[in-house]
Design a protein around this motif. Structure first.
Motif, mmCIF file in Angstrom:
data_model
loop_
_atom_site.group_PDB
_atom_site.id
_atom_site.type_symbol
_atom_site.label_atom_id
_atom_site.label_comp_id
_atom_site.label_asym_id
_atom_site.label_seq_id
_atom_site.Cartn_x
_atom_site.Cartn_y
_atom_site.Cartn_z
ATOM 1 N N GLY A 295 3.347 -17.042 5.764
ATOM 2 C CA GLY A 295 2.817 -18.164 4.721
ATOM 3 C C GLY A 295 2.756 -17.526 2.976
ATOM 4 O O GLY A 295 2.217 -18.504 3.128
ATOM 5 N N GLU A 296 3.213 -16.613 3.247
ATOM 6 C CA GLU A 296 2.601 -16.078 1.541
ATOM 7 C C GLU A 296 4.061 -17.150 0.291
ATOM 8 O O GLU A 296 3.796 -17.173 -0.683
ATOM 9 N N VAL A 297 5.571 -17.516 1.776
ATOM 10 C CA VAL A 297 5.877 -17.842 0.904
ATOM 11 C C VAL A 297 6.339 -19.545 1.999
ATOM 12 O O VAL A 297 7.050 -18.806 3.068
ATOM 13 N N ARG A 298 6.406 -20.505 1.892
ATOM 14 C CA ARG A 298 6.530 -21.480 2.424
ATOM 15 C C ARG A 298 7.139 -22.807 1.932
ATOM 16 O O ARG A 298 7.574 -23.038 1.282
ATOM 17 N N VAL A 299 8.213 -22.913 2.853
ATOM 18 C CA VAL A 299 9.527 -24.175 1.919
ATOM 19 C C VAL A 299 8.896 -25.512 2.398
ATOM 20 O O VAL A 299 8.381 -25.798 3.182
ATOM 21 N N THR A 300 9.129 -25.977 0.761
ATOM 22 C CA THR A 300 8.427 -27.527 1.604
ATOM 23 C C THR A 300 9.143 -28.967 1.208
ATOM 24 O O THR A 300 8.544 -29.490 1.703
ATOM 25 N N ARG A 301 10.299 -28.252 0.872
ATOM 26 C CA ARG A 301 11.433 -29.663 0.856
ATOM 27 C C ARG A 301 13.319 -29.104 0.739
ATOM 28 O O ARG A 301 12.949 -27.476 0.542
ATOM 29 N N GLN A 328 6.753 -22.678 -2.339
ATOM 30 C CA GLN A 328 5.977 -22.503 -2.256
ATOM 31 C C GLN A 328 5.329 -21.594 -2.118
ATOM 32 O O GLN A 328 5.035 -21.154 -1.410
ATOM 33 N N ALA A 329 4.302 -19.930 -3.434
ATOM 34 C CA ALA A 329 3.771 -18.692 -3.333
ATOM 35 C C ALA A 329 2.953 -18.984 -3.126
ATOM 36 O O ALA A 329 2.859 -19.129 -4.276
ATOM 37 N N GLU A 368 5.957 -22.731 -8.031
ATOM 38 C CA GLU A 368 6.468 -23.362 -7.036
ATOM 39 C C GLU A 368 8.049 -22.932 -7.549
ATOM 40 O O GLU A 368 7.987 -22.838 -9.320
ATOM 41 N N GLY A 369 8.915 -23.359 -7.042
ATOM 42 C CA GLY A 369 10.424 -22.656 -7.065
ATOM 43 C C GLY A 369 11.207 -23.293 -6.114
ATOM 44 O O GLY A 369 11.068 -23.993 -5.491
#
Length: 433
Positions: A295-301, A328-329, A368-369
């Motif tokens: 969960g440190e980095v999660r895909v949002t879309r 989102q990290a 976010e990125g």
């Protein structure tokens, strides 16, 4: 030469060039659609009912002008209800045009509907004679073709059985065998070959090739655009009863596909400039697809962008595109590899590109990125693909969404068989005597 005209008196057909098999001039066809039906005498003479309009007019064809060349295979394409089958029935003489004229230079043999012209109580053999006489053949000519018709249909065991017990596939086999073996000069076929089994379809296409070689004019209606592009010399595109385009088959098919893609894109919710919303948020997939990771980095879309970086509801085969993964990290992560997986709806894995490991991995900062996967030419063929996203570090998953997103792929031209389109150069080597 057969002439169909909307008025009752006989009208002599004008002399036409020998290279035209069918001439369609100013053809319009109107049908009446009834809203209700009077069921008794009281309703028939009711003044109130008389004032209510019980029908409206539906114009299936609107001013069609078309020349079908002699000895060519000609395709009619368009969406359901565009007027293709109506035009074929007018050419075959089943309907009469409301306005305009149709002139056919040659004997027409038509295969329009399952069992059209069959008498259910008669045997298959008797129906061969019946259909042959309708087409203007003598009994001697039908006798000469009978063995070929029976052999082509593959119904030797059932040819003397009433056709009312035939399956739909048997209807097609016998009807097509009659249509192509009774020496047609013009053959009209309306999307009925698809009902037959694979072996029969191959036999049909082999026979159509032989008819083409002999100079028979073939007019074909089908929803298989690949078949139109490969089999037909020319094609016409009908839309809403109007002729939209006519010309070389591949050019007309490409125009039709472009229009279909444009309509589909316009029917989709348009992306808003502020959020470029043409993809699917990852939170909308939760609960419907497995998700794992620390969960440190999660895909949002995931978003799909065309060559102009505009978000689209689908991508196009052979065109440049970008697949954007937004994330989102919650903390800085020094090494993240992003990956994509493409799977067909039947579970076949097509591809699984990733952004690279080691020095090629990305250093992600909190917040976010997004990362982009860009292709100069999308190799996927038209269809729907399930997309998996991953954010990992040498096997450790930060986020993994299995087949959580849907990618729609469309084509602007005729496609090849298979899941992907291979690009390359063809060359012809020298002949060896």
């Amino acid at each position: 030469m057969t002439v169909f005209h909307p008025v009752e008196e006989e009208i002599e057909a004008p002399a036409k060039p020998v290279d035209v098999a069918i001439e369609v001039r100013g053809v319009t066809k109107r049908f009446r659609r009834y809203h209700d039906r009077r069921t008794n005498v009281k309703e028939l003479f009711s003044p109130r009912r008389a004032r209510v309009k019980r029908h409206d007019d539906f114009w299936a064809l609107k001013g069609i002008d078309l020349d079908i060349p002699r000895g060519k295979t000609f395709g009619l394409i368009g969406h359901n209800g565009s007027g293709k089958s109506t035009l074929l029935k007018l050419v075959a003489g089943i309907h009469r045009p409301t306005e305009g004229t149709i002139v056919a230079h040659g004997r027409i043999s038509a295969m329009l509907e399952l069992g059209a012209g069959f008498h259910p109580e008669m045997s298959g053999r008797d129906n061969v004679y019946l259909n042959g006489s309708i087409l203007g053949m003598t009994r001697k000519q039908i006798d000469a073709a009978m063995d070929d018709i029976i052999a082509f249909s593959g119904l030797e065991e059932f040819i003397d059985t009433p056709v009312k017990v035939y399956s739909s596939g048997m209807y097609v086999r016998l009807g097509f065998a009659i249509a192509v073996n009774l020496e047609p000069e013009i053959l009209i076929v309306d999307e009925v070959i698809a009902v037959g089994d694979e072996e029969f379809q191959r036999r049909c296409f082999d026979h159509l090739y032989e008819l083409r070689r002999r100079g028979v004019t073939i007019v074909l209606v089908t929803h298989s655009l690949g078949l139109v592009a490969d089999l037909c010399d020319e094609a016409a595109w009908l839309d809403g009863g109007k002729l939209k385009a006519v010309g070389p088959s591949r050019e007309v098919v490409d125009q039709y596909l472009s229009a279909v893609n444009r309509r589909e894109a316009e029917a989709q919710p348009q992306p808003q400039p502020e959020n470029n919303d043409a993809g699917v948020p990852a939170d909308e997939t939760e609960g419907r697809t497995p998700r794992r990771g620390s969960g440190e980095v999660r895909v949002t879309r995931v978003d799909y962008l065309d060559g102009d970086s505009q978000a689209r509801p689908f991508l196009t085969t052979g065109q440049p595109c970008t697949i954007r993964i937004s994330y989102q990290a919650v903390e800085a992560v020094p090494s993240v590899t992003f990956g994509l997986g493409f799977t067909t709806e039947s579970g076949v894995q097509v591809a699984g590109p990733n952004s690279g490991y080691g020095e090629a991995a990305f250093a992600v900062q909190p917040g976010e990125g997004h990362v982009d996967f860009t292709l100069d030419s999308l190799p996927l063929q038209p269809g729907e693909f399930l997309v998996t996203t991953a954010a990992v570090d040498k096997g450790h998953p930060y986020d993994f969404l299995d087949r959580a997103f849907v990618l729609k792929v469309r084509a602007d031209d005729v496609t090849e068989p298979g899941l992907v389109k291979l690009t390359g150069n063809w060359s012809l080597g020298p002949s060896v005597p």
